[in-house]
Design an enzyme around this catalytic site. Sequence first.
Site, PDB file in Angstrom:
ATOM      1  N   ASP A  50     106.859 -28.631  42.570  1.00  0.00           N
ATOM      2  CA  ASP A  50     108.322 -28.706  42.463  1.00  0.00           C
ATOM      3  C   ASP A  50     108.977 -28.778  43.838  1.00  0.00           C
ATOM      4  OD1 ASP A  50     108.948 -28.735  39.717  1.00  0.00           O
ATOM      5  OD2 ASP A  50     108.531 -26.603  39.538  1.00  0.00           O
ATOM      6  N   GLU A  73     117.037 -29.330  41.304  1.00  0.00           N
ATOM      7  CA  GLU A  73     116.841 -28.105  40.512  1.00  0.00           C
ATOM      8  C   GLU A  73     116.485 -26.902  41.383  1.00  0.00           C
ATOM      9  OE1 GLU A  73     114.316 -26.505  36.646  1.00  0.00           O
ATOM     10  OE2 GLU A  73     113.867 -28.475  37.492  1.00  0.00           O
ATOM     11  N   ASP A 138     115.112 -34.162  39.267  1.00  0.00           N
ATOM     12  CA  ASP A 138     114.249 -33.103  38.747  1.00  0.00           C
ATOM     13  C   ASP A 138     112.863 -33.393  39.304  1.00  0.00           C
ATOM     14  OD1 ASP A 138     112.746 -31.250  37.367  1.00  0.00           O
ATOM     15  OD2 ASP A 138     113.848 -31.492  35.497  1.00  0.00           O
ATOM     16  N   ASP A 141     109.770 -32.565  35.800  1.00  0.00           N
ATOM     17  CA  ASP A 141     110.335 -32.227  34.491  1.00  0.00           C
ATOM     18  C   ASP A 141     109.186 -32.070  33.504  1.00  0.00           C
ATOM     19  OD1 ASP A 141     112.769 -31.990  32.703  1.00  0.00           O
ATOM     20  OD2 ASP A 141     111.639 -33.566  31.662  1.00  0.00           O
ATOM     21  N   THR A 143     107.308 -28.679  33.490  1.00  0.00           N
ATOM     22  CA  THR A 143     106.376 -27.907  34.309  1.00  0.00           C
ATOM     23  C   THR A 143     105.246 -27.274  33.480  1.00  0.00           C
ATOM     24  OG1 THR A 143     107.928 -26.044  34.201  1.00  0.00           O
ATOM     25  CG2 THR A 143     108.013 -27.410  36.161  1.00  0.00           C
ATOM     26  N   ASP A 297     117.999 -32.520  33.569  1.00  0.00           N
ATOM     27  CA  ASP A 297     117.109 -32.719  32.423  1.00  0.00           C
ATOM     28  C   ASP A 297     117.448 -33.972  31.626  1.00  0.00           C
ATOM     29  OD1 ASP A 297     115.525 -30.469  32.860  1.00  0.00           O
ATOM     30  OD2 ASP A 297     116.875 -29.159  31.738  1.00  0.00           O
TER      31      ASP A 297
END
Length: 353
Positions: A50, A73, A138, A141, A143, A297
């Site tokens: 991430d 994010e 993101d 997306d 995870t 999202d």
Amino acid sequence: MDPSSTPYSKELQIACLAVQRASRLTKRVLDAVDKGALDKSDSSPVTIADFASQALIIAAIHRVFPHDDIVGEEDSKALRRDANLLKRTWELVSSTHLDDEESEKLLYSPCSKEEMLDLIDLGAQGTCSANNRSWVLDPVDGTATFIQGQQYAVCLALVENGRQKLAVLGCPNLNLETGRIHEDIVDREGGGQQIFAVAGHGAFMRPMGTHGLLDARKIDRKPQITEIKDLDFVDCAATTSSDIGMHSRLAAHLGAPWPHSTDLWSAQLRYIAIAVGGCNTLLKIPRKASYRSNIWDHAGGMLIAEETGCTISDLAGNPVDCGQGRTLAGCYGMIVAPASIHGKLLQGVKEIL
């Protein structure tokens, strides 16, 4: 149509390269898990992917478009607290490059750990408004499914004055050999697929590699169905935000096929399932009246669905406004369906609610 000839051609080129490079990075993390170098039961592989993905994407975008807002994010707090996590993330960021020299020259990478942390935080500080230009990303997306080696997406969208203008989604594990997207049917040999769209100019798909951008093909628009029996839902049985029982109730009320044919954890992958994976309808009736989705999202995936012939609205039939901050603040629930049958779904939702 050559996608490079569309409006936003420069933005599209940088976005596609940035997402391809970040997608390659996430694949490297998965390879480390598969080889036992990272513990699958530990959350750190997800965390590293991430942070590192967000850093590389923001580095590329911010260098070329320094005046644009960026909405991401993640923030860097966990990295600033954990020296080992920071070290591992920096090693990944500083060593991930495209193999094509000319493509890599168009991108930018942070030169130090501190610069990497500051770039990550640019995403945490950004917001979308009715009068700004903002990139929404993101970095991973899905995870939960990412760490299982299933489907996930690396997502980037350009929003101007609350409207989506460009979308690029990297789907590193996407495998369409069955014509459907399945969590466990993944691309183990290649780099998956990249799906992208420019507002008003259609959606496209290309395989992802480790070099420059490969040729893309235009995605056909969805058949404009009019019969309820032709609805084909994508959903997520494990979702905690949507009321899947109400989704089932709506299908029964309309006489539509149920259960849903495709089940995906990643919210963005559900839009891809509609665009290229055989489905045509997505419903989101929240469990709580106060629930609002995070913008990362949905931004980008929504545009791709729209560019393949779908209409998207909230449960009251209003268009989705992407200019109200870091969430879809004005959007309660969602209906995504071919334009020709969207009205019937909307009417059904109003009847059961």
